[in-house]
Scaffold this active site. Structure first.
Site, PDB file in Angstrom:
ATOM      1  CE  LYS A  37      -4.323  -1.671   2.034  1.00 53.04           C
ATOM      2  NZ  LYS A  37      -4.108  -3.085   1.863  1.00 53.04           N
ATOM      3  CD  GLU A  46      -4.966   5.252   3.752  1.00 49.31           C
ATOM      4  OE1 GLU A  46      -6.182   5.137   4.057  1.00 49.31           O
ATOM      5  OE2 GLU A  46      -4.478   4.789   2.719  1.00 49.31           O
ATOM      6  CG  HIS A  87     -12.100  -1.782   8.312  1.00 53.36           C
ATOM      7  ND1 HIS A  87     -12.338  -0.453   8.056  1.00 53.36           N
ATOM      8  CD2 HIS A  87     -11.587  -1.845   9.578  1.00 53.36           C
ATOM      9  CE1 HIS A  87     -11.978   0.262   9.121  1.00 53.36           C
ATOM     10  NE2 HIS A  87     -11.534  -0.548  10.044  1.00 53.36           N
ATOM     11  NE  ARG A 102      -7.993  -9.700  -4.649  1.00 53.08           N
ATOM     12  CZ  ARG A 102      -9.103  -9.118  -4.224  1.00 53.08           C
ATOM     13  NH1 ARG A 102     -10.191  -9.184  -4.959  1.00 53.08           N
ATOM     14  NH2 ARG A 102      -9.148  -8.488  -3.060  1.00 53.08           N
TER      15      ARG A 102
END
Length: 623
Positions: free
Chosen positions: A116, A200, A235, A297
């Site tokens: 990430k 973040e 999440h 994917r």
């Protein structure tokens, strides 16, 4: 076009790929673990190869076993599905090194987008807007805590190698940061073998927007519009839809073009999804939508894109892997109507969404919508894999029509004795705010009380149970408590999860029209996606206890990954005692009251069955 394909996956995605291959005349090879030997996808493939024990680490995650299966069966290509090895660059390289075709992006693209922090840095360099935060190499506790203080709270801690909601923690205050960091790192290490994290800023009223992209080896890159995946719990996506509600054409164009730019910047080939986080505190604006990550994917939620475009994305993957150009240019891709998908999980919303496992004695899904199912009646839901057992997808000319159709489908789901979230899904889809398009990632958490009401049977459910008992009374000698020749109206007592209900039953009133499934002594009535198991009281049974005896049990089979107390230790109500890992998620068991640890029955590393006593507490004396 390919002639043969090995599917390096299981469950509903394996079945989904097999369906397209069968239509295209491609021979399929399935690989399966011991736990999946009787699974539908194994039977539906043209050939199947056993690759090891139930744990994924000994079967589906062992690339050498999959390559050996491909060699032995003469498979020409390997499709990784999603999860498992689908985003493993080393495995992709091994596939091509073995002379096979990899149905996926180049390993270089997987690597570029797999971490990430590196992906965000790359996207920022390419001109794609990214979420503010910390992506540094210094992973010391002190540096991370200092950067967290600079960013401000709330914020997200995210595993650098993470995905699927694992290795992610929201932190609302500085005092909670250290514990959240420890838990996040541990889950990231267990799930991905990498405990590095990034930080973040946490967007206010965040929405999860993603764009389906496709690229071929001839330099063509297109998007197939966006999806909204904002309805999440812990999440994990629960409901996904396309197109995103309330998105203007201008914002759509900006976001989709940013996704195409992201794919071009890494030399992408195949199917991919660019995920964005949108801060909707000031509405859905292009300058408040930031790149979050790329999934290299096919996505779980790809059916909603198929529904609004009329395209088979698996077929697109196979054609691109065969060297063909994309089937359509950007201007040729249609967008019609609205589609919504709901993930049917084997979990019990009434016990905090704990996973539910066991044999599916009864399994019914509606036939008037698309259902991509991993299981069938008589199968077994095991603790070894993701708890999603099916996806329900509804299409309509409008969002309201699609939502109404999917809500009705969720209400019609019947599963027993494994518990599911079907009723919860129906309530989500029928919520007035959802229908108005007022969705964000906090939607479920803010409404959890109304979305998961107490599991009390309605009078209609009780009447249905008694009606079925009356029908069967002549052949069920164990049924007592009423007489068929008594007054037209009579009272019957029924037990439901420790509570006793008195039912005033009138045979002439007619059956209430609910489905009833008889399983042993249980008369299971289904209403709005919820099962209610009702029984006649046992004459010898005493009243159920109220609990509170201090015995903390395992709520499901799993692995003890942390024991946080010792015998004799004084604990407070709500204090963490043991951490149990099951179905790839951590579950922390806490003290039910203030007291002292009288005994401890497990240690770190122990594997336990369901309802095993782990900790015994003695209550503190009241002074």
């Amino acid at each position: 076009m390919l002639e043969s394909l090995l599917i390096a996956n299981r469950g509903e995605i394996a079945r989904r790929i097999i369906r397209t291959c069968r239509r295209l005349g491609i021979r399929t090879v399935a690989v399966y673990s011991e736990a999946d030997a009787s699974a539908p996808f194994v039977r539906e493939a043209d050939e199947a190869v056993a690759i090891g024990p139930a744990p994924a680490a000994e079967s589906y995650l062992v690339g050498a076993k999959i390559l050996d299966a491909a060699r032995r069966t003469g498979a020409q290509a390997i499709h990784p599905g999603y999860g498992f090895l689908s985003e493993n660059a080393e495995f992709a390289e091994a596939v091509t090194a073995a002379g096979l075709i990899w149905v996926g992006p180049p390993p270089s693209a997987i690597r570029a987008m797999g971490l990430k922090d590196a992906a965000k840095a790359l996207m920022a360099k390419a001109g794609v807007p990214v979420t503010p935060g910390y992506l540094g190499e210094d992973q010391s506790d002190a540096r991370l805590a200092a950067e967290a203080a600079k960013i401000g709270f709330p914020l997200l801690i995210k595993a650098v190698a993470g995905g699927g909601g694992k290795g992610m923690r929201r932190v609302d205050a500085g005092a909670d940061f250290e514990a959240a960091l420890v838990s996040c790192r541990r889950e990231a290490k267990a799930s991905f073998g990498d405990d590095r994290v990034l930080l973040e800023t946490y967007a206010t009223r965040p929405r999860h927007i993603e764009v389906q992209v496709f690229a071929d080896a001839h330099g063509n890159v297109v998007h197939l519009f966006e999806r909204d995946c904002s309805l999440q719990r812990r999440h994990q996506k629960v409901v996904e839809e396309a197109p995103a509600p309330g998105m203007s054409d201008a914002v759509r164009e900006a976001v989709c073009q940013a996704a195409v730019l992201a794919a071009k910047s890494v030399g992408y080939v195949g199917a991919g999804t660019i995920e964005f986080i949108a801060d909707t505190s000031q509405g859905l604006q292009a300058d408040r939508i930031w790149f979050m990550e790329m999934n290299t994917r096919l996505q779980v939620e790809h059916p909603v894109t198929e529904a609004i475009t009329g395209q088979d994305l698996v077929e697109w993957q196979l054609r691109v892997a065969s060297g063909e150009p994309l089937p359509l240019a950007q201007a040729e891709i249609p967008r019609r109507g609205h589609a919504i998908e709901a993930r049917l999980y084997a979990e019990n919303p009434h016990t905090g969404f704990l996973p539910s496992i066991g044999r599916l004695e009864h399994f019914r899904t509606p036939s008037d919508i698309r259902v991509d199912s991993a299981v069938e009646e008589g199968g077994v839901v095991t603790p070894f894999y993701d708890p999603m057992i099916a996806k329900l997808i509804a299409y309509g000319p409008t969002r309201q029509a699609a939502a109404a159709r999917l809500a009705a489908a969720c209400r019609a789901v019947e599963v027993w004795p494994v518990k599911t979230n079907a009723g919860f899904l129906a309530r989500c889809l029928g919520d007035p705010d959802f229908l108005a398009g007022a969705v964000d990632t906090g939607f479920i958490g803010e409404r959890i009380a109304s979305l998961v009401p107490p599991a009390e049977p309605s009078d209609t459910v009780l009447q249905a149970a008694v009606g079925e008992m009356v029908k069967r009374a002549g052949i069920q000698p164990a049924l007592t408590g009423f007489r068929l020749n008594a007054d037209p109206s009579f009272r019957v007592q029924l037990d439901h999860e420790g509570s006793r209900h008195t039912v005033q039953f009138t045979p002439e009133a007619g059956p209430p029209g609910l489905s009833v499934f008889v399983c042993g002594r249980d008369f299971v009535v289904f209403e709005d996606g919820e099962p209610y198991a009702l029984t006649l009281p046992r004459a010898e049974a005493g009243p159920e206890g109220e609990g509170g005896d201090g015995v903390v049990e395992s709520s499901m089979p799993g692995l003890i990954i942390d024991v946080m107390v010792a015998a004799g230790e004084v604990v407070k109500k709500g204090q963490a005692l043991v951490v149990l890992e099951a179905m790839k998620m951590e579950h922390t068991l806490t003290a039910p009251f203030d007291g002292k640890v009288a005994s401890l029955s497990v240690k770190k590393g122990d594997r336990v069955a369901e309802h095993v006593a782990l900790v015994k507490l003695e209550a503190s004396e009241v002074k």
